[in-house]
Design an enzyme around this catalytic site. Structure first.
Site, PDB file in Angstrom:
ATOM      1  N   PRO A 129      -7.808  11.488  36.135  1.00  0.00           N
ATOM      2  CA  PRO A 129      -7.032  10.943  35.179  1.00  0.00           C
ATOM      3  C   PRO A 129      -5.762  12.195  34.827  1.00  0.00           C
ATOM      4  CG  PRO A 129      -8.972  11.287  33.954  1.00  0.00           C
ATOM      5  CD  PRO A 129      -9.407  11.402  35.590  1.00  0.00           C
ATOM      6  N   MET A 130      -4.849  11.711  34.817  1.00  0.00           N
ATOM      7  CA  MET A 130      -3.671  12.742  34.651  1.00  0.00           C
ATOM      8  C   MET A 130      -2.346  12.301  33.634  1.00  0.00           C
ATOM      9  SD  MET A 130      -3.243  14.672  38.541  1.00  0.00           S
ATOM     10  CE  MET A 130      -3.105  13.002  39.346  1.00  0.00           C
ATOM     11  N   THR A 131      -2.435  13.024  32.685  1.00  0.00           N
ATOM     12  CA  THR A 131      -1.135  12.567  31.877  1.00  0.00           C
ATOM     13  C   THR A 131       0.020  12.783  32.571  1.00  0.00           C
ATOM     14  OG1 THR A 131      -2.526  13.287  29.990  1.00  0.00           O
ATOM     15  CG2 THR A 131      -0.204  13.213  29.501  1.00  0.00           C
TER      16      THR A 131
ATOM     17  N   GLN B 299      -8.530   5.111  31.536  1.00  0.00           N
ATOM     18  CA  GLN B 299      -9.462   6.071  30.714  1.00  0.00           C
ATOM     19  C   GLN B 299      -8.871   5.704  29.070  1.00  0.00           C
ATOM     20  OE1 GLN B 299      -8.198  10.106  29.995  1.00  0.00           O
ATOM     21  NE2 GLN B 299     -10.181  10.570  31.423  1.00  0.00           N
TER      22      GLN B 299
ATOM     23  N   TYR C  15     -11.114  17.219  23.576  1.00  0.00           N
ATOM     24  CA  TYR C  15     -10.545  16.118  22.540  1.00  0.00           C
ATOM     25  C   TYR C  15     -11.610  15.651  21.703  1.00  0.00           C
ATOM     26  CZ  TYR C  15      -6.737  16.463  25.767  1.00  0.00           C
ATOM     27  OH  TYR C  15      -5.572  16.948  26.354  1.00  0.00           O
TER      28      TYR C  15
ATOM     29  N   ARG D 230     -16.543  10.790  30.728  1.00  0.00           N
ATOM     30  CA  ARG D 230     -16.197  11.739  31.281  1.00  0.00           C
ATOM     31  C   ARG D 230     -16.470  12.959  30.503  1.00  0.00           C
ATOM     32  NH1 ARG D 230     -10.398  14.684  32.720  1.00  0.00           N
ATOM     33  NH2 ARG D 230     -10.814  15.314  34.797  1.00  0.00           N
TER      34      ARG D 230
ATOM     35  N   GLY E 181      -9.705  24.198  37.938  1.00  0.00           N
ATOM     36  CA  GLY E 181      -9.462  25.768  37.977  1.00  0.00           C
ATOM     37  C   GLY E 181      -7.989  26.195  38.015  1.00  0.00           C
TER      38      GLY E 181
ATOM     39  N   ARG F   2      -4.551  17.293  40.976  1.00  0.00           N
ATOM     40  CA  ARG F   2      -3.088  17.812  41.266  1.00  0.00           C
ATOM     41  C   ARG F   2      -2.708  17.478  42.722  1.00  0.00           C
ATOM     42  NH1 ARG F   2      -4.275  23.852  39.118  1.00  0.00           N
ATOM     43  NH2 ARG F   2      -6.334  22.812  39.275  1.00  0.00           N
TER      44      ARG F   2
END
Length: 366
Positions: A29-31, A105, A187, A234, A296, A321
């Site tokens: 998951p990536m904003t 998510q 969060y 998660r 990382g 990424r």
């Protein structure tokens, strides 16, 4: 060039009684910050974005907030209104058309928000009124200092649990294969787990069992709403992001995993960041599918991911990424095609540029 033989474990199908995946590559998951900010309705470009990346065995969407106070910044999508739910429908449809599997998510940021982000200028909510000091947060008005959140009442905690369950129902109604509860990265759920952010003296704090209570209640409520085979969690043990401190992450997360393993979830997603080797430690305690992720300073190494799977420490590995500028990442890895440089522009907010305009490579069949 990366050895294709060394990457072979990533391309084995993964089948359990809950998942049937073409390979063991997940998209983390990536904003991306491209939803309509006023309504939380996902961007019209979102179906294209996820369809382009549907070669992954499992896709996990960006976090979607479960109630109005769960929102963490501009352009974040929600999943608690009818309009938001309807706006998501084209996303799983697009992924399923490519033969993919996708989980939504569910997200509540807790204290990681700001009155300029929340409706009517409300304060962020958290387990306790503990502020993030010396750091700023991005809002519609730019970067601003964090504020002190207010502690949730017991009644509000109960409502938040129900909000997670309702959001899960919305996700399933929108066509998603399941939901991943975001219990990581500092969060709300992890704020209840961490000693320094949970200073409550009622049944939701104090002892280890008290700190575990809210996360477990959320998982159990979501399972009751949509079924265990559609639910994942998660976690990121020993993660100091957003000024969290866990005095004994091994004790905390062993207890959490022991409590939820009997529920039979679709998978457990373990993000490893700190000194605690959470993936290898928790693997023997988890009887279902385990998705591993490393957070990382550089993108995860596919060869290291393959070795982790080959050693039996994980069933899938989630890349983040690398998927930004390599929408066809699994095909590139399978063919030995060089990867595009990791995107640094257009990651958050904006339109098509930096979002859906990365071309697929011309790859040679492995």
């Amino acid at each position: 060039m990366t050895s294709l033989t060394s990457l072979a474990p990533l391309f084995r199908p993964h089948r359990s009684h809950r998942l049937d995946l073409r390979n063991r590559i997940a998209m983390a998951p990536m904003t991306r910050g491209r939803a309509d900010d006023a309504t939380g309705v996902p961007s019209p470009l979102a179906p294209t974005y996820y369809r382009q990346r549907a070669g992954a065995g499992l896709l996990i969407t960006e976090g979607a907030y479960v109630n109005p106070l769960a929102k963490g910044g501009p352009g974040i999508p929600g999943i608690h209104t009818d309009a938001q739910t309807d706006g998501w429908r084209a996303v799983p449809d697009a992924v399923h058309a490519e033969g993919g599997t996708i989980f939504a998510q569910l997200w509540h940021v807790g204290r990681m928000s700001h009155p300029r982000v929340l409706p009517d200028g409300e304060l962020p909510v958290a387990p306790s009124a503990v502020r993030i000091d010396g750091a700023s947060i991005f809002t519609q008005d730019g970067w601003v200092d964090h504020v002190t959140p207010r502690a949730l009442t017991a009644g509000e905690i109960d409502q938040t649990v129900r909000d997670f369950a309702r959001a899960a129902e919305n996700a399933v109604a929108a066509g998603f294969d399941g939901v991943e509860i975001h219990g990581a990265n500092g969060y709300l759920i992890q704020q209840f787990l961490a000693d320094n952010t949970n200073r409550r003296t009622d049944g939701y704090g104090g002892s280890l069992q008290g700190r575990l209570r809210f996360p477990i209640e959320v998982v159990e409520a979501v399972v009751a709403a949509v079924g265990a085979d559609r639910v994942a969690l998660r976690i990121s043990p020993d993660n100091d992001e957003n000024q969290l401190a866990e005095a004994d992450p091994q004790e905390t997360y062993r207890a959490l995993v022991d409590a939820i393993d009997p529920l039979g979830l679709a998978y457990l997603h373990v993000l490893e960041r700190g000194r605690y080797r959470a993936i290898e430690d928790l693997r023997p305690r988890w009887s279902g599918t385990l998705v591993a992720n490393h957070n990382g300073p550089t993108p995860s190494d596919p060869q290291a991911a393959a070795r982790l799977i080959e050693a039996g420490h994980a069933d899938l590995f989630a890349f983040g990424r690398l998927f930004l500028s390599n929408p066809d990442l699994p095909a590139r890895l399978a063919s030995g095609t060089p990867l595009a440089p990791t995107a640094t522009q257009g990651v958050y907010g904006g339109g098509a540029e930096g979002y859906v305009d990365y071309p697929a490579a011309e790859v040679v069949a492995a």
